[in-house]
Design a protein around this motif. Structure first.
Motif, mmCIF file in Angstrom:
data_model
loop_
_atom_site.group_PDB
_atom_site.id
_atom_site.type_symbol
_atom_site.label_atom_id
_atom_site.label_comp_id
_atom_site.label_asym_id
_atom_site.label_seq_id
_atom_site.Cartn_x
_atom_site.Cartn_y
_atom_site.Cartn_z
ATOM 1 N N PHE A 197 1.018 -1.383 -0.016
ATOM 2 C CA PHE A 197 0.074 0.129 0.206
ATOM 3 C C PHE A 197 0.967 1.437 -0.069
ATOM 4 C CE2 PHE A 197 -1.799 3.436 2.691
ATOM 5 C CZ PHE A 197 -2.911 3.776 1.862
ATOM 6 N N GLN A 198 1.988 1.348 1.002
ATOM 7 C CA GLN A 198 2.850 2.535 0.944
ATOM 8 C C GLN A 198 3.686 2.715 -0.556
ATOM 9 O OE1 GLN A 198 2.057 4.670 3.165
ATOM 10 N NE2 GLN A 198 1.603 3.773 5.159
ATOM 11 N N TYR A 199 3.889 1.468 -0.831
ATOM 12 C CA TYR A 199 4.716 1.729 -2.010
ATOM 13 C C TYR A 199 4.086 2.209 -3.329
ATOM 14 C CZ TYR A 199 8.272 0.042 -5.636
ATOM 15 O OH TYR A 199 9.258 0.251 -6.551
ATOM 16 N N LYS A 200 2.558 1.856 -3.571
ATOM 17 C CA LYS A 200 1.844 2.392 -4.503
ATOM 18 C C LYS A 200 1.592 3.897 -4.125
ATOM 19 C CE LYS A 200 -0.219 -2.036 -5.286
ATOM 20 N NZ LYS A 200 -1.796 -2.715 -4.988
ATOM 21 N N LYS A 201 1.375 4.134 -2.910
ATOM 22 C CA LYS A 201 1.002 5.443 -2.430
ATOM 23 C C LYS A 201 2.473 6.445 -2.798
ATOM 24 C CE LYS A 201 -0.305 8.185 1.341
ATOM 25 N NZ LYS A 201 -0.934 8.281 2.974
ATOM 26 N N SER A 202 3.683 5.891 -2.378
ATOM 27 C CA SER A 202 4.886 6.703 -2.722
ATOM 28 C C SER A 202 5.158 6.822 -4.198
ATOM 29 C CB SER A 202 5.896 5.919 -2.278
ATOM 30 O OG SER A 202 7.257 6.527 -2.648
ATOM 31 N N LEU A 203 4.660 5.834 -5.050
ATOM 32 C CA LEU A 203 4.973 5.928 -6.459
ATOM 33 C C LEU A 203 3.953 6.975 -7.151
ATOM 34 C CD1 LEU A 203 6.254 4.388 -8.929
ATOM 35 C CD2 LEU A 203 4.184 3.020 -9.071
ATOM 36 N N LYS A 204 2.702 7.170 -6.483
ATOM 37 C CA LYS A 204 1.693 8.210 -6.988
ATOM 38 C C LYS A 204 2.223 9.532 -6.654
ATOM 39 C CE LYS A 204 -2.957 9.612 -6.438
ATOM 40 N NZ LYS A 204 -4.191 9.499 -5.749
ATOM 41 N N ASN A 205 3.107 9.543 -5.606
ATOM 42 C CA ASN A 205 3.088 11.137 -4.917
ATOM 43 C C ASN A 205 4.633 11.437 -5.480
ATOM 44 O OD1 ASN A 205 1.062 11.429 -3.238
ATOM 45 N ND2 ASN A 205 2.027 10.413 -1.498
ATOM 46 N N ASN A 206 5.516 10.431 -5.911
ATOM 47 C CA ASN A 206 6.952 10.922 -6.100
ATOM 48 C C ASN A 206 7.349 10.681 -7.540
ATOM 49 O OD1 ASN A 206 7.396 11.440 -3.302
ATOM 50 N ND2 ASN A 206 7.782 9.427 -2.910
ATOM 51 N N THR A 207 6.706 10.287 -8.389
ATOM 52 C CA THR A 207 6.833 9.982 -9.670
ATOM 53 C C THR A 207 7.523 11.147 -10.528
ATOM 54 O OG1 THR A 207 5.449 7.924 -9.845
ATOM 55 C CG2 THR A 207 6.134 8.994 -11.828
ATOM 56 N N LEU A 208 6.648 12.129 -10.448
ATOM 57 C CA LEU A 208 7.147 13.229 -11.182
ATOM 58 C C LEU A 208 8.391 13.667 -10.750
ATOM 59 C CD1 LEU A 208 6.804 15.260 -13.494
ATOM 60 C CD2 LEU A 208 5.221 16.439 -12.175
ATOM 61 N N PRO A 209 8.432 14.310 -9.539
ATOM 62 C CA PRO A 209 9.864 14.806 -9.163
ATOM 63 C C PRO A 209 11.016 13.833 -9.225
ATOM 64 C CG PRO A 209 8.485 14.345 -7.171
ATOM 65 C CD PRO A 209 7.525 14.367 -8.358
ATOM 66 N N ALA A 210 10.819 12.486 -8.995
ATOM 67 C CA ALA A 210 11.902 11.694 -9.143
ATOM 68 C C ALA A 210 12.344 11.401 -10.587
ATOM 69 C CB ALA A 210 11.392 10.111 -8.689
ATOM 70 N N ALA A 211 11.382 11.503 -11.506
ATOM 71 C CA ALA A 211 11.752 11.483 -12.807
ATOM 72 C C ALA A 211 12.376 12.424 -13.158
ATOM 73 C CB ALA A 211 10.568 11.249 -13.624
ATOM 74 N N LEU A 212 12.266 13.610 -12.848
ATOM 75 C CA LEU A 212 12.948 14.956 -13.401
ATOM 76 C C LEU A 212 14.446 15.065 -12.405
ATOM 77 C CD1 LEU A 212 10.065 17.695 -12.640
ATOM 78 C CD2 LEU A 212 11.044 16.913 -14.790
ATOM 79 N N PHE A 213 14.254 14.365 -11.354
ATOM 80 C CA PHE A 213 15.686 14.238 -10.641
ATOM 81 C C PHE A 213 16.608 13.299 -11.492
ATOM 82 C CE2 PHE A 213 18.419 11.506 -7.990
ATOM 83 C CZ PHE A 213 19.010 12.599 -7.142
ATOM 84 N N GLY A 214 15.900 12.226 -12.060
ATOM 85 C CA GLY A 214 16.756 11.376 -12.654
ATOM 86 C C GLY A 214 17.336 11.590 -13.831
ATOM 87 N N ALA A 215 16.105 12.690 -14.667
ATOM 88 C CA ALA A 215 16.608 13.040 -16.134
ATOM 89 C C ALA A 215 17.622 13.943 -16.148
ATOM 90 C CB ALA A 215 15.240 13.691 -16.748
ATOM 91 N N VAL A 216 17.833 14.504 -14.894
ATOM 92 C CA VAL A 216 18.892 15.593 -14.674
ATOM 93 C C VAL A 216 20.307 14.965 -14.310
ATOM 94 C CG1 VAL A 216 19.815 17.587 -13.503
ATOM 95 C CG2 VAL A 216 17.519 17.605 -14.469
ATOM 96 N N PHE A 217 20.254 14.363 -13.078
ATOM 97 C CA PHE A 217 21.559 13.834 -12.385
ATOM 98 C C PHE A 217 21.810 12.566 -13.284
ATOM 99 C CE2 PHE A 217 20.098 16.751 -9.324
ATOM 100 C CZ PHE A 217 21.388 17.168 -8.603
ATOM 101 N N GLY A 218 21.030 11.648 -13.987
ATOM 102 C CA GLY A 218 21.492 10.635 -14.698
ATOM 103 C C GLY A 218 22.646 10.876 -15.871
ATOM 104 N N PRO A 219 22.076 11.929 -16.796
ATOM 105 C CA PRO A 219 23.141 12.267 -17.622
ATOM 106 C C PRO A 219 24.381 12.859 -17.272
ATOM 107 C CG PRO A 219 21.137 13.562 -18.042
ATOM 108 C CD PRO A 219 20.944 12.254 -16.933
#
Length: 261
Positions: A106-128
């Motif tokens: 339950f908490q994993y799904k909740k976290s996925l919903k809340n953090n997907t956008l900021p986490a994706a932006l974080f990875g798209a910047v720091f990954g490269p």
């Protein structure tokens, strides 16, 4: 601030239990968390490891060929993917450090919903950014550049990772503007430099083991995957975040609002 239910409270005072001073310290604390929350850590870690594999494959494919454009483009996409599930792993670890309740799915799904956008932006910047630093270091070593240049690139990678860790640990805990997150990350990194560098060393050391001994440690990769180094890094950084932002007190206050307000 996002609030979650804390499951261990002192029945007399309503305060968090165990409080920071009552908790075990150092290795004993890490072992306590591993024994208590192993299956939650393993589940989140396996998902994060699977999501990180495309990022690792892109680096392996494009780094030796000096195809910098392809390396950057591929790492934007795969870095975002890896970061989304890596941030969920970090959220699971932070819950373990806060002694929160189970209900992992339950908490994993909740976290996925809340953090997907900021986490994706974080990875798209720091990954490269990380991939470009690795490409520069690889090129400098192959061309026999001066020791100073190689050391500068190594230090830049270490500081990039340290800053990124102090930024990432805020995303599952706080909902703040990007400017505030960046400012906090800089201040946390500067004020907690020793622990930040130890957290980076834990990540680099763990990765180096599997590069040097891939066959010997292949089974360990399945069991400990990414959760073990991330748990170590988060454990080193969480104390500073808690001291500066009083995360657990805010969560407790949010779950128990004052009836007179």
């Amino acid at each position: 601030m996002k609030h979650f239910e804390i499951y261990k409270k002192d029945p007399a005072t309503g305060a968090l239990y165990p409080e920071g001073r009552r908790r075990k310290k150092g290795l004993a604390r890490i072992l306590e968390i591993v024994v208590r929350d192993f299956w939650q850590l393993l589940g989140s870690g396996l998902i994060a490891t699977a999501a990180a594999l495309p990022y690792g494959l892109c680096i392996m494919l494009f780094l030796p060929s000096n195809a910098l454009g392809l390396l950057i483009l591929s790492c934007v996409v795969t870095g975002a993917l890896a970061s989304v599930f890596g941030m969920n792993l970090l959220d699971t670890i932070l819950r373990c450090l806060r002694d929160e309740a189970g209900f992992w799915s339950f908490q994993y799904k909740k976290s996925l919903k809340n953090n997907t956008l900021p986490a994706a932006l974080f990875g798209a910047v720091f990954g490269p950014l990380f991939a470009v630093d690795l490409a520069g270091l690889s090129l400098a070593v192959r061309r026999g550049q001066s020791v100073f240049q190689v050391e500068f690139l190594v230090i830049s990678i270490i500081f990039l990772l340290g800053f990124a860790l102090n930024l990432a640990i805020q995303i599952p805990l706080m909902q703040l503007p990007v400017s505030a997150l960046l400012k906090n990350a800089f201040l946390l990194f500067r004020g907690n430099l020793g622990c930040s560098l130890m957290a980076v060393a834990a990540l680099i050391g763990y990765a180096a083991l599997f590069v040097l001994l891939p066959a010997t440690l292949s089974f360990l990769l399945i069991v400990s995957n990414l959760w073990l180094p991330m748990l170590t890094a988060a454990f080193l950084l969480y104390g500073c975040v808690e001291r500066n932002f009083s995360i657990e007190s805010r969560i407790l206050q949010g779950n128990n609002p004052d009836p007179f307000l």
